[in-house]
Enzyme design. Structure first.
Site, short mmCIF file in Angstrom:
data_model
loop_
_atom_site.label_atom_id
_atom_site.label_comp_id
_atom_site.label_asym_id
_atom_site.label_seq_id
_atom_site.Cartn_x
_atom_site.Cartn_y
_atom_site.Cartn_z
N GLU A 30 38.67 34.50 37.46
CA GLU A 30 40.09 34.74 37.21
C GLU A 30 40.25 35.96 36.31
O GLU A 30 39.43 36.21 35.43
CB GLU A 30 40.77 33.51 36.62
N CYS A 31 41.28 36.71 36.57
CA CYS A 31 41.65 37.92 35.86
C CYS A 31 40.46 38.89 35.82
O CYS A 31 40.08 39.42 36.84
CB CYS A 31 42.20 37.60 34.48
N GLY A 32 39.84 39.14 34.66
CA GLY A 32 38.72 40.07 34.59
C GLY A 32 37.56 39.65 35.48
O GLY A 32 36.90 40.49 36.08
#
Length: 162
Positions: A30-32
Site C-alpha cells: 500500500e502507498c509506498g
C-alpha cells in the site's frame, strides 16, 4: 518513495519480488509499497527509477499533496485480503499518482470518500499481488488478516503438496 534510487539499485530484490509475484506468492503493498510494486518511479526531479514491475504502472512524485482523506473500500472481487462485498476503512495521504494512460489491470476495490462520493476503482490485482494507494485499517475488518494468512497457506500447499 523517498528512496527510489536506492531501491532501484537492489536489482536482486526487485527480481525476486517480481518472480515471486509471477509464481503466485501473496504480496500486498500500500502507498509506498504499492509504488515499489509498479514498473517505474519518477521522483520530483524527473529522474526515473525502475521498481519491481509487478504492475505495469509508472508512479510520479509531486511537490504537493495529491490525495488526502478517509476512504471506505468495498471489495468488488475476492482478493488476498477480502471477499466480494466486504467493507474495510482506510485513508489516503500521498504525493504521487499513476501516470496516464493506466494499462488495463484488474481492480478489486470500489472506493468512496468520507462524504460517500465515489472515487476511481483501485486495489490493483495480478495473480495474488495486490496494491493500492489506500492505507487500510485492518481493525475495521479483522478478517482481512485471516484472508491474507489463508492465501499464504494456500500458496505454501501449492508449492509443497504433501
Amino acid at each position: 518513495e523517498l528512496f527510489g534510487r536506492q531501491l532501484s539499485q537492489n536489482e536482486g530484490l526487485r527480481e525476486q519480488i517480481r518472480d515471486k509475484a509471477q509464481e503466485g506468492m501473496p504480496i500486498y503493498g500500500e502507498c509506498g509499497g504499492f509504488m515499489y510494486l509498479c514498473g517505474e518511479l519518477v521522483d520530483p526531479n524527473g529522474d526515473v527509477f525502475p521498481m519491481t514491475g509487478c504492475f505495469p504502472f509508472r508512479t510520479v512524485m509531486f511537490p504537493r499533496l495529491k490525495s488526502l482523506g478517509y476512504r471506505e473500500v468495498i471489495f468488488t472481487n475476492d482478493s488476498i485480503i477480502g471477499k466480494t462485498g466486504q467493507r474495510i476503512r482506510g485513508h489516503e495521504f500521498r504525493y504521487s499518482a499513476l501516470r496516464e494512460p493506466i494499462p488495463q489491470v484488474k481492480t478489486v476495490y470500489r472506493i468512496s470518500d468520507r462524504d460517500g462520493i465515489e472515487r476511481p476503482m483501485e486495489g490493483y490485482c495480478r495473480n495474488r499481488c495486490l496494491g493500492s494507494y489506500v492505507h487500510l485499517h485492518f481493525g475495521s475488518l479483522p478478517e482481512a488478516a485471516e484472508h491474507f494468512v489463508d492465501a499464504c497457506s494456500q500458496y505454501k500447499k501449492e508449492r509443497n503438496p504433501r
